[in-house]
Design a protein around this motif. Structure first.
Motif, mmCIF file in Angstrom:
data_model
loop_
_atom_site.group_PDB
_atom_site.id
_atom_site.type_symbol
_atom_site.label_atom_id
_atom_site.label_comp_id
_atom_site.label_asym_id
_atom_site.label_seq_id
_atom_site.Cartn_x
_atom_site.Cartn_y
_atom_site.Cartn_z
ATOM 1 N N THR A 67 39.890 41.424 9.326
ATOM 2 C CA THR A 67 39.405 40.588 8.223
ATOM 3 C C THR A 67 39.933 41.067 6.881
ATOM 4 O O THR A 67 39.661 40.445 5.849
ATOM 5 C CB THR A 67 37.868 40.563 8.168
ATOM 6 N N GLY A 68 40.672 42.176 6.862
ATOM 7 C CA GLY A 68 41.266 42.641 5.615
ATOM 8 C C GLY A 68 42.410 41.739 5.194
ATOM 9 O O GLY A 68 42.845 40.845 5.937
ATOM 10 N N VAL A 81 33.120 50.914 -5.262
ATOM 11 C CA VAL A 81 33.656 49.827 -4.448
ATOM 12 C C VAL A 81 34.799 50.343 -3.585
ATOM 13 O O VAL A 81 34.944 49.952 -2.420
ATOM 14 C CB VAL A 81 34.109 48.653 -5.343
ATOM 15 N N PHE A 82 35.610 51.234 -4.129
ATOM 16 C CA PHE A 82 36.707 51.832 -3.373
ATOM 17 C C PHE A 82 36.185 52.599 -2.160
ATOM 18 O O PHE A 82 36.686 52.438 -1.038
ATOM 19 C CB PHE A 82 37.507 52.759 -4.296
ATOM 20 N N ALA A 104 43.609 53.854 8.989
ATOM 21 C CA ALA A 104 42.423 53.990 8.148
ATOM 22 C C ALA A 104 41.377 54.924 8.734
ATOM 23 O O ALA A 104 40.625 55.561 7.990
ATOM 24 C CB ALA A 104 41.810 52.615 7.896
ATOM 25 N N ALA A 105 41.313 55.027 10.068
ATOM 26 C CA ALA A 105 40.320 55.902 10.682
ATOM 27 C C ALA A 105 40.552 57.368 10.332
ATOM 28 O O ALA A 105 39.633 58.190 10.456
ATOM 29 C CB ALA A 105 40.328 55.729 12.199
ATOM 30 N N ASN A 125 34.934 52.480 3.858
ATOM 31 C CA ASN A 125 33.913 52.470 4.909
ATOM 32 C C ASN A 125 33.724 51.097 5.536
ATOM 33 O O ASN A 125 32.799 50.905 6.329
ATOM 34 C CB ASN A 125 32.575 52.958 4.338
ATOM 35 N N GLY A 126 34.599 50.139 5.189
ATOM 36 C CA GLY A 126 34.570 48.833 5.830
ATOM 37 C C GLY A 126 33.560 47.853 5.265
ATOM 38 O O GLY A 126 33.217 46.872 5.921
#
Length: 340
Positions: free
Chosen positions: A158-159, A322-323, A248-249, A328-329
């Motif tokens: 969804t990114g 927000v960053f 990202a993990a 953290n998704g």
């Protein structure tokens, strides 16, 4: 003499150890300089928040030089020209720039791209019609090479990158499987037209992925790594292609994961199934593909064939929280800060 303009900046106060915390960010206010020959003074309208910035906060070797402690944090921006000492720009012009986490930036005019608000919302220059959209387009088409009838799977679906990957794959006749975190994101993948959507937070991702891809996976667009990659690897078909865009993990990891060394398993799979794993940075494809991307994606967005979502928060001071939330998704779609 112009009225003095005060510039609110957010700088790197310390290199994060693990997930960034408030003390890693320093807020200050300074006066803005006047532009010299060939420069323009810009006021930031929108700031792009992107996962790659976490890597730039680290001193580890990467594809781009790390930020130094004290630097203004980097980031793409949509900005308005306030003062110009360049022939091509006048006050009021809107441009795509790289001003970073600050209200004002001084930039060379030859590094800017003029934006036309009548052609598309200017925020799309930071998302679907900008770097994230081009990353999806170039990585999928140049490396993934999806064919009609094949199965394409994408993580962080969804990114701004992942959502474009799935929709472009569909436009090329492939079947698209999206993997995301949480019920809200999984439901959104259905709205975007993905053929299947999986929640990586729910139990037994490997089993559910095998059910969703009964004929295996031909292209896997990697944005995450970790447990999602572990679920995908056994499902990759012979000659599968894996564009590696992000991990990202691992961005906040402070050490290698515990457990046995599984590199032999990966190398064995690559050999026995003739897999292609190809890391890439979108800039390598700009010269060959960017004009085609702008033409194609502009048409697809205008025709409703590619949808996009923007997650906009007002106020530069909120950028750090927000960053961290984005890492953290917590975001849905392209994460932006409305600065002015």
């Amino acid at each position: 003499m112009r009225t003095s303009l005060r510039n609110h900046r957010i700088r790197l106060a310390a290199r994060p150890h693990g997930a960034p915390v408030p003390d890693d960010f320093l807020h200050d206010v300074v006066e803005t300089p006047s532009p010299g020959t060939g420069q323009v003074l810009l006021r930031t309208r929108y700031l792009s928040l992107d996962p790659y910035v976490r890597g730039r906060m680290s001193s580890a070797r990467s594809y781009a030089a790390p930020m130094e402690v004290g630097d203004v944090i980097v980031g793409g921006t949509v900005s308005e020209v306030v003062e110009s000492a360049a022939d091509d720009y006048s006050p009021g012009d809107l441009v795509l720039s790289y001003g970073g986490w600050q209200e004002y930036s001084l930039e060379p005019a030859d590094r800017l791209r003029r934006l036309d608000p009548s052609a598309a919302p200017v925020t799309t220059a930071l998302g679907v019609l900008g770097m994230p959209g081009f990353t999806a387009y170039a990585g999928l088409l140049a490396i993934g090479k999806p064919q009609p009838g094949e199965t394409v799977t994408v993580a962080a679906a969804t990114g701004p990158v992942g959502s474009a990957v799935g929709q472009i794959a569909t436009l090329h006749g492939a079947r698209a499987i999206g993997i995301a975190g949480g019920e809200r994101k999984v439901a959104h993948l259905g709205e975007l037209g993905f053929d299947a959507a999986l929640d990586h937070r729910a139990p037994d991702l490997p089993g559910r992925l095998a059910d969703a891809a009964p004929d295996g996976i031909d292209v896997y667009f990697e944005n995450v790594g970790g447990a999602v990659w572990d679920a995908v690897l056994p499902q990759l078909n012979e000659f599968a292609r894996v564009p590696v865009c992000g991990l990202a993990a691992n961005y906040n990891a402070t050490s290698l994961p515990e457990g046995p060394d599984r590199s032999g398993l990966l190398m064995g799979a690559m050999l026995s199934r003739s897999l292609t794993l190809r890391g890439f940075i979108q800039r390598e494809f700009v010269e060959a593909m960017f004009e085609d991307f702008l033409r194609d994606m502009t048409d697809w967005v205008a025709d409703g064939k590619v949808q996009h979502t923007e997650d906009i928060t007002e106020g530069l001071e909120r950028a750090p929280e927000v960053f961290v939330g984005m890492l953290n998704g917590r975001n849905l779609g392209k994460t932006l800060i409305q600065v002015s």
